[in-house]
Scaffold this active site. Sequence first.
Site, PDB file in Angstrom:
ATOM      1  N   HIS A 155       0.829  -1.204   0.000  1.00  0.00           N
ATOM      2  CA  HIS A 155       0.000   0.000   0.000  1.00  0.00           C
ATOM      3  C   HIS A 155       0.866   1.258   0.000  1.00  0.00           C
ATOM      4  O   HIS A 155       2.035   1.213   0.404  1.00  0.00           O
ATOM      5  CB  HIS A 155      -0.850   0.039   1.283  1.00  0.00           C
ATOM      6  CG  HIS A 155      -1.976  -0.944   1.332  1.00  0.00           C
ATOM      7  ND1 HIS A 155      -2.233  -1.721   2.436  1.00  0.00           N
ATOM      8  CD2 HIS A 155      -2.940  -1.246   0.418  1.00  0.00           C
ATOM      9  CE1 HIS A 155      -3.309  -2.477   2.199  1.00  0.00           C
ATOM     10  NE2 HIS A 155      -3.739  -2.214   0.984  1.00  0.00           N
ATOM     11  N   CYS A 172      -2.678   0.198   9.821  1.00  0.00           N
ATOM     12  CA  CYS A 172      -3.744  -0.696   9.325  1.00  0.00           C
ATOM     13  C   CYS A 172      -4.763  -1.044  10.398  1.00  0.00           C
ATOM     14  O   CYS A 172      -5.901  -1.394  10.090  1.00  0.00           O
ATOM     15  CB  CYS A 172      -3.151  -2.013   8.831  1.00  0.00           C
ATOM     16  SG  CYS A 172      -1.826  -1.829   7.666  1.00  0.00           S
TER      17      CYS A 172
HETATM   18  N1  GLY Z   1      -3.034  -9.208   4.727  1.00  0.00           N
HETATM   19  C1  GLY Z   1      -3.335  -7.860   4.490  1.00  0.00           C
HETATM   20  C2  GLY Z   1      -3.828  -7.678   3.118  1.00  0.00           C
HETATM   21  O1  GLY Z   1      -3.260  -8.279   2.234  1.00  0.00           O
HETATM   22  O2  GLY Z   1      -4.789  -7.018   2.876  1.00  0.00           O
END
Ligand code: GLY
Length: 261
Positions: free
Chosen positions: A165, A252
């Site tokens: 991300h 997150c």
């Molecule tokens: N395991 C976090 C994701 O891939 O969204």
Amino acid sequence: MPSGAVRVAVTRRISPAMQRCELTHLRRSPIDIDLAREQHRAYEQVLRKLGCRIESLPEAPELADSVFVEDTAIVLDELAIITRPGASSRRAETSAVAGALGRYRKLARIEAPGMLDGGDVLRVGRTLYVGTSSRSNRAAIEQLATLLMPVGYRVQPVEVRGCLHLKSAVTQVATDRLLINPRYADRDAFAGMQFIEVDETEPSGANAVWIGSDVIYSASHPRTADALRRLGIRVHTVEMSETEKAEGGVTCCSLLFCEGR
Ligand code: GLY
């Protein structure tokens, strides 16, 4: 944040299915669910210490990645946008989060063919930088711009490479400063900002939760943590070994916003 405003942190309990999480850049390794829960409670405790009221959503036994609430919504003062996560296994995560956020904000939604993970959205002032990653596409970025331009936000795509991300590549750690791994995103995308680079031995170290003069930061990146401290930033380290095996970082695991805005 206005004085007297309460900061809310929406979190979600670790799923017993976390071992089956999505992985993009990491190999699967065993996750100790009990330890993950203990670490998550400690993370929530630091959020409390920094003045947040925790709103913890119930465990989702079938939703392996559901602890990573950041990916399910973008919360601004004016509204919250429920995302359409890029991994289809994660799309059912949004309903519980929408239920919680609907008590605080008017809701809008990203619709198909748009795909957006909140981990790809970095807000700096009135600009939302959005990573073009394997999880977030141009259709979603266009929808986001259409929703947000009328309320005075600019939406700017940023190329992300080699990580999951945008917020694996860069996060804000002070009003005018970003913590960045320049191998994952270019500094040029962020005009007017100053930078601190991750230590080269800590490529995953660009993810930090910024709250006032404090940051919450993973204990896995001690050299970068020391560099942040040398800048006068108060660093609160948390053990994140188990969520890191699931390719998740400190940002997150919460959605932060002011109550009553
Ligand atoms: N395991 C976090 C994701 O891939 O969204």
